[in-house]
Write a protein that holds these residues in place. Structure first.
Motif, PDB file in Angstrom:
ATOM      1  N   PRO A  77      27.945 -42.437  16.961  1.00 47.40           N
ATOM      2  CA  PRO A  77      27.730 -44.167  16.220  1.00 47.40           C
ATOM      3  C   PRO A  77      27.336 -44.936  14.956  1.00 47.40           C
ATOM      4  O   PRO A  77      27.053 -43.459  14.300  1.00 47.40           O
ATOM      5  N   TYR A  78      28.052 -45.251  13.904  1.00 47.77           N
ATOM      6  CA  TYR A  78      27.674 -45.818  13.153  1.00 47.77           C
ATOM      7  C   TYR A  78      26.442 -45.799  12.848  1.00 47.77           C
ATOM      8  O   TYR A  78      25.764 -46.100  12.084  1.00 47.77           O
ATOM      9  N   ASP A  79      25.886 -46.451  13.800  1.00 49.33           N
ATOM     10  CA  ASP A  79      24.361 -47.027  13.483  1.00 49.33           C
ATOM     11  C   ASP A  79      23.631 -45.733  14.303  1.00 49.33           C
ATOM     12  O   ASP A  79      23.962 -45.890  15.717  1.00 49.33           O
ATOM     13  N   TRP A  97      41.616 -43.955  11.145  1.00 46.01           N
ATOM     14  CA  TRP A  97      41.463 -44.328  11.390  1.00 46.01           C
ATOM     15  C   TRP A  97      39.888 -45.617  11.680  1.00 46.01           C
ATOM     16  O   TRP A  97      39.958 -46.411  11.790  1.00 46.01           O
ATOM     17  N   MET A  98      38.773 -44.731  10.945  1.00 45.97           N
ATOM     18  CA  MET A  98      37.863 -45.474  10.397  1.00 45.97           C
ATOM     19  C   MET A  98      38.141 -46.985   9.882  1.00 45.97           C
ATOM     20  O   MET A  98      37.695 -47.840   9.702  1.00 45.97           O
ATOM     21  N   GLU A  99      38.900 -46.692   8.840  1.00 45.85           N
ATOM     22  CA  GLU A  99      39.688 -47.174   7.929  1.00 45.85           C
ATOM     23  C   GLU A  99      40.239 -48.319   8.336  1.00 45.85           C
ATOM     24  O   GLU A  99      40.253 -49.551   8.563  1.00 45.85           O
ATOM     25  N   LYS A 100      40.858 -48.353   9.597  1.00 48.25           N
ATOM     26  CA  LYS A 100      41.665 -49.910   9.934  1.00 48.25           C
ATOM     27  C   LYS A 100      40.689 -50.425  10.794  1.00 48.25           C
ATOM     28  O   LYS A 100      40.827 -51.068  11.323  1.00 48.25           O
ATOM     29  N   ASN A 101      39.939 -49.843  11.537  1.00 48.76           N
ATOM     30  CA  ASN A 101      39.457 -50.323  12.457  1.00 48.76           C
ATOM     31  C   ASN A 101      37.741 -50.052  12.425  1.00 48.76           C
ATOM     32  O   ASN A 101      37.233 -50.074  12.890  1.00 48.76           O
ATOM     33  N   ARG A 102      37.214 -50.294  10.558  1.00 45.92           N
ATOM     34  CA  ARG A 102      36.110 -49.814  10.113  1.00 45.92           C
ATOM     35  C   ARG A 102      35.230 -51.804  10.560  1.00 45.92           C
ATOM     36  O   ARG A 102      33.612 -51.080  11.101  1.00 45.92           O
ATOM     37  N   ASP A 103      35.352 -52.866  11.137  1.00 44.76           N
ATOM     38  CA  ASP A 103      34.197 -53.496  12.214  1.00 44.76           C
ATOM     39  C   ASP A 103      34.380 -53.034  13.107  1.00 44.76           C
ATOM     40  O   ASP A 103      32.929 -52.681  13.653  1.00 44.76           O
ATOM     41  N   PHE A 104      35.438 -52.818  14.272  1.00 40.59           N
ATOM     42  CA  PHE A 104      34.772 -51.945  15.504  1.00 40.59           C
ATOM     43  C   PHE A 104      33.861 -50.411  15.745  1.00 40.59           C
ATOM     44  O   PHE A 104      32.699 -50.430  16.301  1.00 40.59           O
ATOM     45  N   TYR A 105      33.858 -49.877  14.414  1.00 37.83           N
ATOM     46  CA  TYR A 105      33.886 -48.512  14.443  1.00 37.83           C
ATOM     47  C   TYR A 105      32.735 -48.876  14.002  1.00 37.83           C
ATOM     48  O   TYR A 105      31.021 -48.913  14.614  1.00 37.83           O
ATOM     49  N   GLN A 106      32.251 -49.579  12.537  1.00 38.72           N
ATOM     50  CA  GLN A 106      30.986 -50.178  13.202  1.00 38.72           C
ATOM     51  C   GLN A 106      29.822 -51.020  13.855  1.00 38.72           C
ATOM     52  O   GLN A 106      28.504 -50.415  13.754  1.00 38.72           O
ATOM     53  N   LYS A 107      30.562 -51.854  14.337  1.00 38.41           N
ATOM     54  CA  LYS A 107      29.947 -51.904  15.672  1.00 38.41           C
ATOM     55  C   LYS A 107      29.451 -51.483  16.533  1.00 38.41           C
ATOM     56  O   LYS A 107      28.390 -51.920  17.320  1.00 38.41           O
ATOM     57  N   ARG A 108      30.443 -50.661  17.652  1.00 35.80           N
ATOM     58  CA  ARG A 108      29.988 -50.435  18.282  1.00 35.80           C
ATOM     59  C   ARG A 108      30.620 -49.115  19.267  1.00 35.80           C
ATOM     60  O   ARG A 108      30.688 -48.033  20.001  1.00 35.80           O
ATOM     61  N   ALA A 109      31.951 -48.598  18.403  1.00 35.99           N
ATOM     62  CA  ALA A 109      32.391 -47.455  18.505  1.00 35.99           C
ATOM     63  C   ALA A 109      32.275 -46.027  18.922  1.00 35.99           C
ATOM     64  O   ALA A 109      31.119 -45.901  17.341  1.00 35.99           O
ATOM     65  N   ILE A 110      32.366 -45.583  19.483  1.00 33.15           N
ATOM     66  CA  ILE A 110      31.599 -43.624  19.971  1.00 33.15           C
ATOM     67  C   ILE A 110      33.023 -43.123  20.090  1.00 33.15           C
ATOM     68  O   ILE A 110      32.818 -41.608  20.088  1.00 33.15           O
ATOM     69  N   ASN A 111      34.180 -43.549  19.827  1.00 35.81           N
ATOM     70  CA  ASN A 111      35.402 -42.520  20.520  1.00 35.81           C
ATOM     71  C   ASN A 111      36.360 -43.911  20.011  1.00 35.81           C
ATOM     72  O   ASN A 111      36.573 -44.144  19.912  1.00 35.81           O
ATOM     73  N   SER A 112      37.545 -42.787  19.593  1.00 38.25           N
ATOM     74  CA  SER A 112      39.057 -43.340  19.797  1.00 38.25           C
ATOM     75  C   SER A 112      39.885 -42.136  20.214  1.00 38.25           C
ATOM     76  O   SER A 112      40.073 -41.622  21.136  1.00 38.25           O
ATOM     77  N   ALA A 113      41.680 -42.872  20.334  1.00 35.78           N
ATOM     78  CA  ALA A 113      42.385 -42.681  21.442  1.00 35.78           C
ATOM     79  C   ALA A 113      43.617 -42.623  20.629  1.00 35.78           C
ATOM     80  O   ALA A 113      44.265 -42.651  19.773  1.00 35.78           O
TER      81      ALA A 113
END
Length: 258
Positions: A102-104, A39-55
């Motif tokens: 989060p990434y940050d 999931w992180m590989e496919k959603n790298r930009d979203f993960y690095q900017k603001r993601a804290i969960n996936s579904a």
């Protein structure tokens, strides 16, 4: 295992100690890790900017059939469903979520109610006055202090201070501390049941890695939002040792389409 349902209904949350064994968790933990990496590989930009969960972990987007079957078996474990049934009689499977740091590392958290994102203020107040508590069933894969909540807030509207913080009014910030906040400490094997309607925020750090399971009443409108790709296919459904929660979801989808 019997739970204190009165306490859950009063406080909006309940920690049930050691519902799941280490071997049960070990059977699914590597699957969650594989999903998370993909999931992180496919959603790298979203993960690095603001993601804290996936579904939608049970979909066929990231995992193979064996891993999906492991998830379906885990979600329907009798030890788990026996507790769920005390909150939702005849539960139907609805969704899964994975919560992580989060990434940050400097990202701030935020007080919120899940119902605020798709409902007006008046609708939120009506939802707090009755209806389902919208329970989440959280299973930590590691010991954590991953959630802070306001006990009892699932049945009442915000105080002036809570509303100012949640809506960032009058110079307040959504990550400001609130006087009635309670940090929930969980150990691996525990189960946290909490109402998504209540005021809560994530606590980041500590390598949090928590698997949230969502079930619903078999006549709930929420079941109409379940993507079929997140459900077992016919062959997999027949092979599962415990499949009733998925059959109820399929029945709800068929009823809506008829």
């Amino acid at each position: 295992m019997n739970i204190n349902l009165d306490k859950y209904e009063q406080d909006g949350y309940l920690v049930v100690k050691q519902v799941l064994s280490a071997s049960q968790l070990d059977s699914v933990h590597p699957v969650l890790e594989r999903f998370h990496q993909l999931w992180m590989e496919k959603n790298r930009d979203f993960y690095q900017k603001r993601a804290i969960n996936s579904a939608y972990l049970t979909s066929d987007t990231y995992l193979n059939a064996d891993d999906r079957r492991s998830l379906f078996e885990f979600i329907a474990l009798p030890d788990l469903i026996q507790v769920v049934e005390q909150v939702i009689p005849q539960p139907a499977f609805m969704n899964t979520q994975l919560f992580f740091d989060p990434y940050d590392p400097d990202k701030t958290n935020y007080w919120h109610r899940d119902i605020q994102y798709s409902n007006s203020e008046e609708q939120q107040k009506n939802m707090l006055a009755g209806g389902s508590s919208m329970p989440h069933f959280r299973i930590p894969m590691v010991d954590e202090k991953g959630l802070e909540l306001i006990p009892g807030s699932h049945k009442r509207w915000d105080t002036n201070e809570e509303l100012e913080v949640r809506q960032e009014k009058n110079g307040r910030h959504c990550h400001d501390d609130l006087p009635d906040g309670k940090i929930i400490e969980l150990q691996r094997g525990d189960l946290l049941i909490f109402s998504a309607k209540m005021l809560h925020r994530g606590i980041y750090g500590g390598d949090r890695f928590a698997f949230d399971l969502l079930y619903a009443e078999p006549d709930s409108d929420y079941l109409q939002t379940v993507p079929e790709k997140c459900l077992p296919d016919t062959d997999m459904l027949a092979a599962l040792p415990d499949s009733e929660i998925y059959k109820r979801t399929f029945n709800a989808l068929k009823a809506d389409n008829s």
